[in-house]
Design a protein around this motif. Structure first.
Motif, PDB file in Angstrom:
ATOM      1  N   UNK A  52      38.178  44.529  35.520  1.00 18.94           N
ATOM      2  CA  UNK A  52      38.868  42.872  36.333  1.00 18.94           C
ATOM      3  C   UNK A  52      36.669  42.236  36.753  1.00 18.94           C
ATOM      4  N   UNK A  53      36.132  42.927  37.241  1.00 19.33           N
ATOM      5  CA  UNK A  53      34.237  42.108  37.932  1.00 19.33           C
ATOM      6  C   UNK A  53      33.227  41.286  36.280  1.00 19.33           C
ATOM      7  N   UNK A  54      33.499  42.775  35.545  1.00 14.16           N
ATOM      8  CA  UNK A  54      33.659  42.380  34.303  1.00 14.16           C
ATOM      9  C   UNK A  54      33.787  41.585  33.759  1.00 14.16           C
ATOM     10  N   UNK A  55      35.431  41.450  33.213  1.00 16.88           N
ATOM     11  CA  UNK A  55      36.043  39.803  33.246  1.00 16.88           C
ATOM     12  C   UNK A  55      35.279  38.663  33.834  1.00 16.88           C
ATOM     13  N   UNK A  56      35.516  38.750  35.148  1.00 13.98           N
ATOM     14  CA  UNK A  56      35.141  37.672  36.106  1.00 13.98           C
ATOM     15  C   UNK A  56      33.433  37.010  35.516  1.00 13.98           C
ATOM     16  N   UNK A  57      32.479  38.516  35.914  1.00  7.88           N
ATOM     17  CA  UNK A  57      31.524  38.498  35.564  1.00  7.88           C
ATOM     18  C   UNK A  57      31.023  37.332  33.510  1.00  7.88           C
ATOM     19  N   UNK A  58      31.765  37.761  32.901  1.00  8.22           N
ATOM     20  CA  UNK A  58      31.147  36.866  31.646  1.00  8.22           C
ATOM     21  C   UNK A  58      32.544  35.591  31.625  1.00  8.22           C
ATOM     22  N   UNK A  98      36.700  43.187  28.304  1.00 13.53           N
ATOM     23  CA  UNK A  98      35.977  42.559  27.496  1.00 13.53           C
ATOM     24  C   UNK A  98      36.221  42.270  26.485  1.00 13.53           C
ATOM     25  N   UNK A  99      37.325  43.363  25.623  1.00  9.11           N
ATOM     26  CA  UNK A  99      38.584  43.153  24.605  1.00  9.11           C
ATOM     27  C   UNK A  99      39.274  42.461  24.389  1.00  9.11           C
ATOM     28  N   UNK A 100      39.480  41.582  25.232  1.00  6.00           N
ATOM     29  CA  UNK A 100      40.670  41.632  25.656  1.00  6.00           C
ATOM     30  C   UNK A 100      40.051  39.889  25.936  1.00  6.00           C
ATOM     31  N   UNK A 101      38.879  39.166  26.319  1.00  5.12           N
ATOM     32  CA  UNK A 101      38.434  37.941  26.869  1.00  5.12           C
ATOM     33  C   UNK A 101      37.790  37.951  25.058  1.00  5.12           C
ATOM     34  N   UNK A 102      37.200  38.383  24.672  1.00  5.17           N
ATOM     35  CA  UNK A 102      37.138  38.379  23.515  1.00  5.17           C
ATOM     36  C   UNK A 102      38.557  37.922  22.187  1.00  5.17           C
ATOM     37  N   UNK A 103      38.780  38.349  22.250  1.00  2.55           N
ATOM     38  CA  UNK A 103      40.572  38.366  21.918  1.00  2.55           C
ATOM     39  C   UNK A 103      40.980  36.750  22.513  1.00  2.55           C
ATOM     40  N   UNK A 104      40.704  36.634  23.723  1.00  2.00           N
ATOM     41  CA  UNK A 104      41.392  35.235  23.914  1.00  2.00           C
ATOM     42  C   UNK A 104      40.390  34.151  23.573  1.00  2.00           C
ATOM     43  N   UNK A 120      38.885  30.684  30.502  1.00  2.00           N
ATOM     44  CA  UNK A 120      38.381  32.365  30.527  1.00  2.00           C
ATOM     45  C   UNK A 120      38.438  32.343  32.600  1.00  2.00           C
ATOM     46  N   UNK A 121      38.432  31.672  33.172  1.00  2.00           N
ATOM     47  CA  UNK A 121      38.261  31.285  34.910  1.00  2.00           C
ATOM     48  C   UNK A 121      39.884  32.037  34.750  1.00  2.00           C
ATOM     49  N   UNK A 122      40.829  31.474  34.365  1.00  2.00           N
ATOM     50  CA  UNK A 122      42.220  31.271  34.652  1.00  2.00           C
ATOM     51  C   UNK A 122      42.459  33.469  33.454  1.00  2.00           C
ATOM     52  N   UNK A 123      41.875  33.139  32.873  1.00  2.00           N
ATOM     53  CA  UNK A 123      42.087  34.203  32.127  1.00  2.00           C
ATOM     54  C   UNK A 123      42.424  35.566  32.772  1.00  2.00           C
ATOM     55  N   UNK A 124      40.057  35.752  33.383  1.00  2.00           N
ATOM     56  CA  UNK A 124      40.008  36.778  34.281  1.00  2.00           C
ATOM     57  C   UNK A 124      40.213  36.436  35.785  1.00  2.00           C
TER      58      UNK A 124
END
Ligand code: MRU
Length: 362
Positions: A52-58, A98-104, A120-124
């Motif tokens: 979760x932290x990685x996604x939010x960091x991105x 990270x894969x989830x965010x990239x695909x998104x 991206x914020x909403x997705x994280x």
């Protein structure tokens, strides 16, 4: 319920676990590098929580990138993905997030760049919310294994602090307690970083669940005395053949459980399952600073990360208490691999599986 991580007012808010339970203090990350340092320094830890932290960091990094279009944003986020992936190697959840965010991003390339950054914020945040729901489901399945009067042994912290909320192994305990079952939890202290002593026992006490802390080395004797009915632990990466990587010491526990005919279960959200790896031997195992072993509460935080420090109580945080002679060599593998043959079952949000069935999970 304790929240290890949240997104608030454009910042990633992290509960600093390196100083728990002596100080309750939050780090406000305004830059993705702060999030990466917090992950490396175990200020946020536990496989789902660091995902979760990685996604939010991105998502945080994306806000500062001046890109003309989604393709450029994606390209400029690649080094941020790399930074996050390098923080800790064993938990697959960082790669999963990270894969989830990239695909998104790829799926939403048609969107306006400003809208996409907001999305991206909403997705994280969605990754965080979904994790909580997943854990509640794991909790319901896991609670079926815990009978009234059971004495449960757990290792490390697979609790709310290690996830978006509720935890994985502890979710089963929380749900069983909510169902009115009288349970008692034995918690391994979990040397060297003491996640059991500092975090799990703290969480369970706050939830009003009776807990007894034991030295890691006592687990076998306590099992042999007939004082444990079930072992439930978490996982950082569970692979195709059902082998499980988790906090160092888990493997020994599993062998002791088998020797003493005690069921040994692993709580594993699908985000911690990596079907791309055939067996546990291929899981990268993080090796940490030997000072965590030579010192009680050793240097779990790198010196350069100390700008994140927020602790107030003056309780020793860095390697204050040396317990070994100067110059001694210490080995500090942070995780080990439990072979599938020692595992009774794997509790996921889809149900409880035998380790051999994990490869077929969708
Ligand atoms: O080094 P840590 O504290 O991040 O290790 C955590 C664990 O080993 C947990 O058991 C695992 O991440 C599962 S958390 C639900």
């Amino acid at each position: 319920m304790i929240k290890a991580i949240d997104w608030k007012d454009g910042k990633v808010i992290i509960l600093d676990q390196s100083i728990l339970p002596f100080d309750i203090s939050y780090i406000e990350c305004t830059d993705f590098r702060m999030v990466a340092e917090a992950i490396k320094g175990l200020r946020i830890r536990g496989a789902p929580a660091i995902g979760i932290a990685a996604a939010m960091g991105v998502a945080l990094a994306a806000q500062d990138i001046e890109a003309r279009n989604p393709d450029e944003l994606l390209k400029r986020l690649e080094p941020v993905f790399e930074t996050m992936l390098k923080t800790r190697p064993t938990a697959v959840n960082i790669r999963w997030a990270i894969e989830r965010i990239r695909n998104y991003l790829i799926a939403n390339k048609d969107k306006d760049i400003f809208r996409l950054k907001e999305m991206l914020i909403i997705e994280a945040k969605k990754i965080l919310d979904e994790d909580i729901e997943v854990n509640k489901t794991i909790g319901r399945f896991g609670a079926e294994l815990i009978k009234d009067g059971y004495r449960v042994l757990t290792h490390c912290n697979a609790g709310a602090l290690a996830t978006g909320g509720y935890g994985t192994a502890t979710a089963a305990i929380f749900v069983a307690a909510e169902q009115g079952k009288k349970i008692h939890v034995y918690v391994d202290e979990t040397r060297p970083v003491l996640q059991g002593a500092r975090l799990t026992s703290w969480e369970l006490l706050q939830a009003g669940i009776p807990v007894t802390l034991i030295p890691d080395s006592a687990a076998g004797a306590i099992m042999k005395r007939g004082e444990i009915d079930i072992v439930i632990v978490g996982t950082d990466r569970t692979v195709r053949n059902g082998d499980v990587a988790n906090k160092i010491g888990t493997y020994s526990l599993s062998v002791l459980a088998k020797e003493n005919n005690i069921p040994f279960y692993v709580a594993a959200p699908l985000s911690s399952i990596d079907l791309s790896i055939p067996s546990g031997e291929d899981i990268p195992i993080e090796e940490r600073d030997p000072s965590e072993v030579t010192h009680i509460r050793g240097k779990i935080i790198s010196e350069e990360a100390s700008t994140l420090d927020t602790h107030k109580s003056g309780h020793p945080r860095l390697g204050m208490v040396q317990i070994a002679p100067d110059g001694v060599t210490a080995k500090n593998y942070a995780f080990d691999v439990t072979p599938a043959r020692y595992i009774t079952g794997i509790i996921t949000e889809k149900g409880i599986y035998k380790p051999s069935e994990i490869k077929d999970i969708k």
